[in-house]
Write a protein that holds these residues in place. Structure first.
Motif, short mmCIF file in Angstrom:
data_model
loop_
_atom_site.label_atom_id
_atom_site.label_comp_id
_atom_site.label_asym_id
_atom_site.label_seq_id
_atom_site.Cartn_x
_atom_site.Cartn_y
_atom_site.Cartn_z
N GLN A 177 -125.44 -36.18 42.46
CA GLN A 177 -126.34 -36.61 43.51
C GLN A 177 -127.63 -35.81 43.54
O GLN A 177 -128.69 -36.33 43.88
N ASP A 178 -127.56 -34.51 43.20
CA ASP A 178 -128.75 -33.67 43.24
C ASP A 178 -129.47 -33.59 41.89
O ASP A 178 -130.40 -32.81 41.72
N TYR A 179 -129.03 -34.41 40.93
CA TYR A 179 -129.64 -34.56 39.60
C TYR A 179 -129.40 -33.37 38.68
O TYR A 179 -129.49 -33.50 37.47
N GLN B 44 -127.34 -39.20 23.55
CA GLN B 44 -126.72 -40.37 22.89
C GLN B 44 -125.31 -40.57 23.43
O GLN B 44 -124.34 -40.70 22.69
N THR B 45 -125.23 -40.63 24.73
CA THR B 45 -123.96 -40.71 25.43
C THR B 45 -123.23 -42.01 25.11
O THR B 45 -123.84 -43.06 24.90
N ASP B 46 -121.89 -41.93 25.09
CA ASP B 46 -121.10 -43.15 24.98
C ASP B 46 -120.26 -43.37 26.24
O ASP B 46 -119.57 -44.38 26.37
N LEU B 47 -120.34 -42.41 27.19
CA LEU B 47 -119.66 -42.56 28.47
C LEU B 47 -120.55 -41.93 29.54
O LEU B 47 -120.75 -40.71 29.58
N MET B 48 -121.10 -42.77 30.41
CA MET B 48 -121.99 -42.32 31.47
C MET B 48 -121.23 -42.30 32.79
O MET B 48 -120.71 -43.33 33.24
N LEU B 49 -121.19 -41.12 33.42
CA LEU B 49 -120.55 -40.95 34.72
C LEU B 49 -121.63 -40.66 35.75
O LEU B 49 -122.48 -39.78 35.54
N MET B 50 -121.60 -41.36 36.88
CA MET B 50 -122.64 -41.18 37.89
C MET B 50 -122.03 -41.12 39.27
O MET B 50 -121.27 -42.00 39.67
N ASP B 51 -122.36 -40.06 40.01
CA ASP B 51 -121.83 -39.85 41.35
C ASP B 51 -122.93 -40.08 42.38
O ASP B 51 -123.76 -39.21 42.62
N GLU B 52 -122.96 -41.26 42.97
CA GLU B 52 -123.96 -41.61 43.99
C GLU B 52 -125.38 -41.21 43.55
O GLU B 52 -126.10 -40.54 44.29
N PRO B 53 -125.81 -41.61 42.36
CA PRO B 53 -127.07 -41.09 41.83
C PRO B 53 -128.31 -41.56 42.58
O PRO B 53 -129.36 -40.93 42.50
N LEU B 54 -128.21 -42.65 43.33
CA LEU B 54 -129.40 -43.22 43.98
C LEU B 54 -129.34 -43.12 45.50
O LEU B 54 -130.19 -43.68 46.19
N SER B 55 -128.38 -42.38 46.03
CA SER B 55 -128.12 -42.39 47.47
C SER B 55 -129.26 -41.81 48.29
O SER B 55 -129.44 -42.17 49.45
N ALA B 56 -130.06 -40.90 47.70
CA ALA B 56 -131.11 -40.24 48.48
C ALA B 56 -132.45 -40.97 48.42
O ALA B 56 -133.43 -40.51 49.01
N LEU B 57 -132.51 -42.10 47.74
CA LEU B 57 -133.77 -42.81 47.54
C LEU B 57 -133.99 -43.86 48.62
O LEU B 57 -133.05 -44.39 49.19
N ALA C 6 -135.14 -47.63 49.99
CA ALA C 6 -134.56 -48.91 49.56
C ALA C 6 -135.27 -49.50 48.35
O ALA C 6 -134.62 -49.97 47.40
N LEU C 7 -136.61 -49.49 48.35
CA LEU C 7 -137.35 -50.11 47.25
C LEU C 7 -137.17 -49.31 45.96
O LEU C 7 -136.99 -49.88 44.88
N THR C 8 -137.24 -47.97 46.06
CA THR C 8 -137.06 -47.14 44.87
C THR C 8 -135.63 -47.28 44.35
O THR C 8 -135.40 -47.32 43.14
N ARG C 9 -134.68 -47.37 45.26
CA ARG C 9 -133.29 -47.52 44.85
C ARG C 9 -133.11 -48.82 44.08
O ARG C 9 -132.45 -48.84 43.03
N GLU C 10 -133.70 -49.90 44.55
CA GLU C 10 -133.57 -51.18 43.83
C GLU C 10 -134.24 -51.10 42.47
O GLU C 10 -133.71 -51.62 41.47
N VAL D 13 -119.88 -44.20 40.72
CA VAL D 13 -119.34 -44.04 42.07
C VAL D 13 -120.45 -44.33 43.06
O VAL D 13 -121.56 -43.79 42.94
N THR D 14 -120.19 -45.20 44.02
CA THR D 14 -121.20 -45.57 44.99
C THR D 14 -120.55 -45.93 46.32
O THR D 14 -119.38 -46.29 46.37
N HIS D 15 -121.32 -45.80 47.41
CA HIS D 15 -120.90 -46.30 48.71
C HIS D 15 -121.58 -47.63 49.03
O HIS D 15 -121.32 -48.22 50.09
N SER D 16 -122.47 -48.09 48.16
CA SER D 16 -123.22 -49.31 48.40
C SER D 16 -122.50 -50.52 47.83
O SER D 16 -122.26 -50.59 46.61
N VAL D 17 -122.18 -51.48 48.68
CA VAL D 17 -121.53 -52.70 48.23
C VAL D 17 -122.42 -53.45 47.24
O VAL D 17 -121.96 -53.88 46.17
N GLU D 18 -123.70 -53.60 47.58
CA GLU D 18 -124.61 -54.36 46.71
C GLU D 18 -124.77 -53.68 45.36
O GLU D 18 -124.83 -54.35 44.32
N GLU D 19 -124.85 -52.36 45.35
CA GLU D 19 -125.00 -51.61 44.10
C GLU D 19 -123.77 -51.79 43.21
O GLU D 19 -123.88 -51.97 41.99
N ALA D 20 -122.59 -51.74 43.82
CA ALA D 20 -121.35 -51.92 43.07
C ALA D 20 -121.30 -53.30 42.43
O ALA D 20 -120.92 -53.45 41.26
#
Length: 279
Positions: free
Chosen positions: A96-98, A165-178, A180-184, A204-211
């Motif tokens: 989340q904090d990059y 050159q990742t083959d498995l990307m894991l993301m923990d709420e990466p856009l939660s602090a942005l 609405a427009l930047t998040r989209e 991993v996300t708490h956003s229904v639309e993002e999921a």
């Protein structure tokens, strides 16, 4: 909609990730806390998965296990056929904090993972520069993270992952602090990067639309101890236009309904079968 009681299997012959009855218990002198219990899932090579569930259900703990930052108490985590016992070079984790270093330039931050892997400085900077170009911030290579907007810092975190050159990307709420427009906008970037690079992705996300926008399958977790409550197949995802479709809104409605049911399901028995939900 039909709901069937069976264990969901990945159809692809290539499995990027297998979680086999994974459990995680945190122990202290005062108490034990079960974060995960019997969590099982397979993710195919190139498949994007979204994970959503109540706060405190173990989503971040799950990513830490996949990344090799923690060891499961029970069960097994397998990435590309190998049991995970430590961090893996081709697995990228965006928090989340990059995780950016404020004293290093944008280019040096993008190259950091490669430097840790002892890639030569010239090769690391060349790969990092290309990654910055891919995410659209190559003109800011000499800047520092503190000089970037939140959206640009997120692009930098993505560039660092792409440089590996990742083959498995894991993301923990990466856009939660942005906002609405930047998040989209960044959701669109994530969609484009996944389509172009074809890595497996666990978001991993708490956003229904993002999921619904970013998950080919959406994994709904139970309250703690977290396990798979339902998997929603979402085959229509894959384009920006999906946001405007009737199917997108139907899937969002379905997911919200299941989340409400899950939030009240605090006394679910441990042997409750996983539900696979298909439209």
């Amino acid at each position: 909609m039909t709901v069937s009681q069976h264990q969901h299997k990945v159809s692809s012959d290539c499995a990027a990730l297998k979680l086999r009855a994974v459990g995680l218990t945190y122990r202290s002198a005062q108490k034990e806390t079960r974060a995960l219990d019997g969590f099982s899932l397979e993710v195919a090579c190139g498949e994007p998965i979204a994970i959503i569930g109540p706060s405190g259900c173990g989503k971040t703990s799950l990513l830490n296990l996949i990344a090799g930052l923690r060891a499961p108490t029970t069960g097994e985590v397998i990435v590309r056929g190998q049991t995970v016992t430590k961090p893996r070079q081709q697995t990228s984790l965006i928090l989340q904090d990059y995780g950016l270093l404020p004293w290093k330039t944008v280019l040096d931050n993008a190259a950091l993972g490669l430097v840790v892997q002892k890639v030569s400085r010239s090769a690391a900077r060349a790969q990092a520069q290309e990654a910055l170009r891919t995410v659209g911030i190559e003109d800011f290579a000499a800047a520092y993270p503190g000089e970037l907007s939140g959206g640009m810092r997120q692009r930098l975190a993505l560039a660092r992952a792409m440089a590996l050159q990742t083959d498995l990307m894991l993301m923990d709420e990466p856009l939660s602090a942005l906002d609405a427009l930047t998040r989209e906008e960044l959701q669109n970037v994530l969609l484009d990067l996944w389509q172009n690079a074809a890595y497996a992705q666990v978001l991993v996300t708490h956003s229904v639309e993002e999921a619904v926008l970013l998950g080919k399958r959406i994994v709904l977790m139970t309250p703690r101890p977290g396990k798979v409550r339902a998997i929603i197949d979402n085959p229509a995802m894959g384009s920006r236009a999906y946001r405007q479709s009737a199917t997108f809104h139907q899937q969002c409605t379905l997911l919200r309904q299941l989340l409400l049911e899950s939030a009240s399901d605090t006394d679910a028995p441990d042997d409750k079968a996983e539900e696979s939900v298909q439209k």
